[in-house]
Scaffold this motif. Structure first.
Motif, mmCIF file in Angstrom:
data_model
loop_
_atom_site.group_PDB
_atom_site.id
_atom_site.type_symbol
_atom_site.label_atom_id
_atom_site.label_comp_id
_atom_site.label_asym_id
_atom_site.label_seq_id
_atom_site.Cartn_x
_atom_site.Cartn_y
_atom_site.Cartn_z
ATOM 1 N N ALA A 1 -10.499 5.184 -2.186
ATOM 2 C CA ALA A 1 -9.982 4.975 -3.532
ATOM 3 C C ALA A 1 -8.472 5.128 -3.504
ATOM 4 O O ALA A 1 -7.930 5.846 -2.650
ATOM 5 C CB ALA A 1 -10.605 5.972 -4.500
ATOM 6 N N ALA A 2 -7.803 4.470 -4.437
ATOM 7 C CA ALA A 2 -6.350 4.465 -4.439
ATOM 8 C C ALA A 2 -5.792 4.813 -5.812
ATOM 9 O O ALA A 2 -6.379 4.481 -6.842
ATOM 10 C CB ALA A 2 -5.827 3.092 -4.014
ATOM 11 N N ARG A 3 -4.657 5.480 -5.777
ATOM 12 C CA ARG A 3 -3.896 5.766 -6.997
ATOM 13 C C ARG A 3 -2.423 5.798 -6.615
ATOM 14 O O ARG A 3 -2.067 6.112 -5.472
ATOM 15 C CB ARG A 3 -4.298 7.104 -7.626
ATOM 16 C CG ARG A 3 -3.910 8.308 -6.813
ATOM 17 C CD ARG A 3 -4.472 9.610 -7.427
ATOM 18 N NE ARG A 3 -4.089 9.823 -8.799
ATOM 19 C CZ ARG A 3 -2.966 10.440 -9.185
ATOM 20 N NH1 ARG A 3 -2.129 10.912 -8.290
ATOM 21 N NH2 ARG A 3 -2.701 10.608 -10.480
ATOM 22 N N LEU A 4 -1.573 5.465 -7.537
ATOM 23 C CA LEU A 4 -0.132 5.511 -7.277
ATOM 24 C C LEU A 4 0.317 6.947 -7.064
ATOM 25 O O LEU A 4 -0.134 7.868 -7.763
ATOM 26 C CB LEU A 4 0.639 4.898 -8.448
ATOM 27 C CG LEU A 4 0.667 3.370 -8.529
ATOM 28 C CD1 LEU A 4 1.258 2.919 -9.856
ATOM 29 C CD2 LEU A 4 1.443 2.781 -7.365
ATOM 30 N N TRP B 1 -11.233 1.311 -6.310
ATOM 31 C CA TRP B 1 -12.294 1.784 -5.424
ATOM 32 C C TRP B 1 -12.825 0.658 -4.551
ATOM 33 O O TRP B 1 -12.889 -0.501 -4.980
ATOM 34 C CB TRP B 1 -13.453 2.354 -6.255
ATOM 35 C CG TRP B 1 -13.128 3.653 -6.900
ATOM 36 C CD1 TRP B 1 -12.420 3.831 -8.062
ATOM 37 C CD2 TRP B 1 -13.464 4.956 -6.420
ATOM 38 N NE1 TRP B 1 -12.304 5.184 -8.330
ATOM 39 C CE2 TRP B 1 -12.942 5.885 -7.342
ATOM 40 C CE3 TRP B 1 -14.157 5.428 -5.311
ATOM 41 C CZ2 TRP B 1 -13.085 7.269 -7.182
ATOM 42 C CZ3 TRP B 1 -14.313 6.799 -5.151
ATOM 43 C CH2 TRP B 1 -13.781 7.696 -6.068
ATOM 44 N N GLY B 2 -13.224 1.023 -3.340
ATOM 45 C CA GLY B 2 -13.942 0.091 -2.495
ATOM 46 C C GLY B 2 -15.431 0.139 -2.801
ATOM 47 O O GLY B 2 -15.887 0.910 -3.651
ATOM 48 N N GLN B 3 -16.183 -0.654 -2.071
ATOM 49 C CA GLN B 3 -17.617 -0.785 -2.336
ATOM 50 C C GLN B 3 -18.440 0.262 -1.603
ATOM 51 O O GLN B 3 -19.626 0.428 -1.877
ATOM 52 C CB GLN B 3 -18.104 -2.189 -1.946
ATOM 53 C CG GLN B 3 -18.410 -2.387 -0.471
ATOM 54 C CD GLN B 3 -17.181 -2.400 0.429
ATOM 55 O OE1 GLN B 3 -16.049 -2.448 -0.051
ATOM 56 N NE2 GLN B 3 -17.398 -2.370 1.738
ATOM 57 N N GLY B 4 -17.842 0.959 -0.652
ATOM 58 C CA GLY B 4 -18.534 2.008 0.075
ATOM 59 C C GLY B 4 -19.014 1.559 1.440
ATOM 60 O O GLY B 4 -19.303 0.383 1.667
ATOM 61 N N LEU C 1 0.809 -1.215 0.000
ATOM 62 C CA LEU C 1 0.000 0.000 0.000
ATOM 63 C C LEU C 1 0.838 1.259 0.000
ATOM 64 O O LEU C 1 0.369 2.328 -0.374
ATOM 65 C CB LEU C 1 -0.930 -0.028 1.217
ATOM 66 C CG LEU C 1 -2.017 1.039 1.295
ATOM 67 C CD1 LEU C 1 -2.997 0.906 0.149
ATOM 68 C CD2 LEU C 1 -2.731 0.984 2.631
ATOM 69 N N GLU C 2 2.087 1.161 0.406
ATOM 70 C CA GLU C 2 2.872 2.363 0.699
ATOM 71 C C GLU C 2 3.128 3.238 -0.520
ATOM 72 O O GLU C 2 3.444 4.403 -0.373
ATOM 73 C CB GLU C 2 4.194 1.984 1.360
ATOM 74 C CG GLU C 2 5.097 1.134 0.501
ATOM 75 C CD GLU C 2 6.289 0.624 1.292
ATOM 76 O OE1 GLU C 2 6.180 0.461 2.509
ATOM 77 O OE2 GLU C 2 7.347 0.400 0.672
ATOM 78 N N ASP C 3 2.973 2.682 -1.730
ATOM 79 C CA ASP C 3 3.211 3.471 -2.930
ATOM 80 C C ASP C 3 1.966 4.226 -3.402
ATOM 81 O O ASP C 3 2.033 4.976 -4.382
ATOM 82 C CB ASP C 3 3.683 2.576 -4.071
ATOM 83 C CG ASP C 3 5.017 1.927 -3.772
ATOM 84 O OD1 ASP C 3 5.234 0.801 -4.248
ATOM 85 O OD2 ASP C 3 5.823 2.549 -3.040
ATOM 86 N N TYR C 4 0.854 4.028 -2.696
ATOM 87 C CA TYR C 4 -0.419 4.563 -3.150
ATOM 88 C C TYR C 4 -0.912 5.709 -2.272
ATOM 89 O O TYR C 4 -0.742 5.704 -1.056
ATOM 90 C CB TYR C 4 -1.487 3.463 -3.139
ATOM 91 C CG TYR C 4 -1.293 2.412 -4.193
ATOM 92 C CD1 TYR C 4 -0.405 1.364 -3.997
ATOM 93 C CD2 TYR C 4 -1.990 2.467 -5.395
ATOM 94 C CE1 TYR C 4 -0.208 0.401 -4.964
ATOM 95 C CE2 TYR C 4 -1.808 1.508 -6.374
ATOM 96 C CZ TYR C 4 -0.917 0.476 -6.147
ATOM 97 O OH TYR C 4 -0.732 -0.474 -7.121
ATOM 98 N N ALA C 5 -1.531 6.670 -2.936
ATOM 99 C CA ALA C 5 -2.324 7.671 -2.234
ATOM 100 C C ALA C 5 -3.734 7.111 -2.062
ATOM 101 O O ALA C 5 -4.265 6.461 -2.969
ATOM 102 C CB ALA C 5 -2.379 8.972 -3.021
ATOM 103 N N ILE C 6 -4.309 7.353 -0.897
ATOM 104 C CA ILE C 6 -5.659 6.891 -0.615
ATOM 105 C C ILE C 6 -6.549 8.096 -0.331
ATOM 106 O O ILE C 6 -6.230 8.920 0.537
ATOM 107 C CB ILE C 6 -5.698 5.945 0.599
ATOM 108 C CG1 ILE C 6 -4.752 4.772 0.395
ATOM 109 C CG2 ILE C 6 -7.125 5.475 0.852
ATOM 110 C CD1 ILE C 6 -5.132 3.835 -0.724
ATOM 111 N N GLY C 7 -7.631 8.179 -1.057
ATOM 112 C CA GLY C 7 -8.594 9.246 -0.846
ATOM 113 C C GLY C 7 -9.888 8.693 -0.289
ATOM 114 O O GLY C 7 -10.279 7.569 -0.604
#
Length: 123
Positions: A97-100, A113-116, A29-35
């Protein structure tokens, strides 16, 4: 492929607190930004908070400043959204949600994306 699962939502009274969790499986996970994004009925989904691939978190909504904080535990592959002094207007479905790399305000920039998780603030 990164898979995200949110948890921790529920019904809470105004002024109460909740902690949402976003658990990831797959790559590190460490390479990703999480919003964290919030969607309410009839309104567009908006980014609430984000934490980049470091440890610094951002709040994108003025209305949550001083009440919401985001943090991450890379060892547990989990990102948290701590929500305090909740108000009725915080009600909605919260998605992680995640993005590099670094945070981005546009949801189209997040491929995972997660399911909410539903948060309802009501007396």
């Amino acid at each position: 492929q990164l898979h995200l699962v949110e948890s921790g939502g529920g019904l809470v009274q105004p002024g109460g607190s909740l902690r949402l969790s976003c658990a990831a499986s797959g790559p590190t996970l460490e390479d990703y930004a999480i919003g964290w994004f919030r969607q309410t009925p009839g309104k567009e989904r908006k980014e609430v908070s984000c934490i980049s691939n470091g440890t610094v978190g951002l709040n994108f909504l003025e209305s949550v400043e001083g009440r919401f904080s985001i943090s991450r535990d890379n060892a547990k592959k989990t990102v948290y959204l701590e929500m305090k002094s909740l108000k009725s207007e915080d009600t909605g479905t919260y998605y992680c949600a995640a993005r590099l790399g670094v945070c981005n305000i546009f949801e189209s920039e997040y491929p995972y994306w997660g399911q909410g998780s539903q948060v309802t603030v009501s007396s």
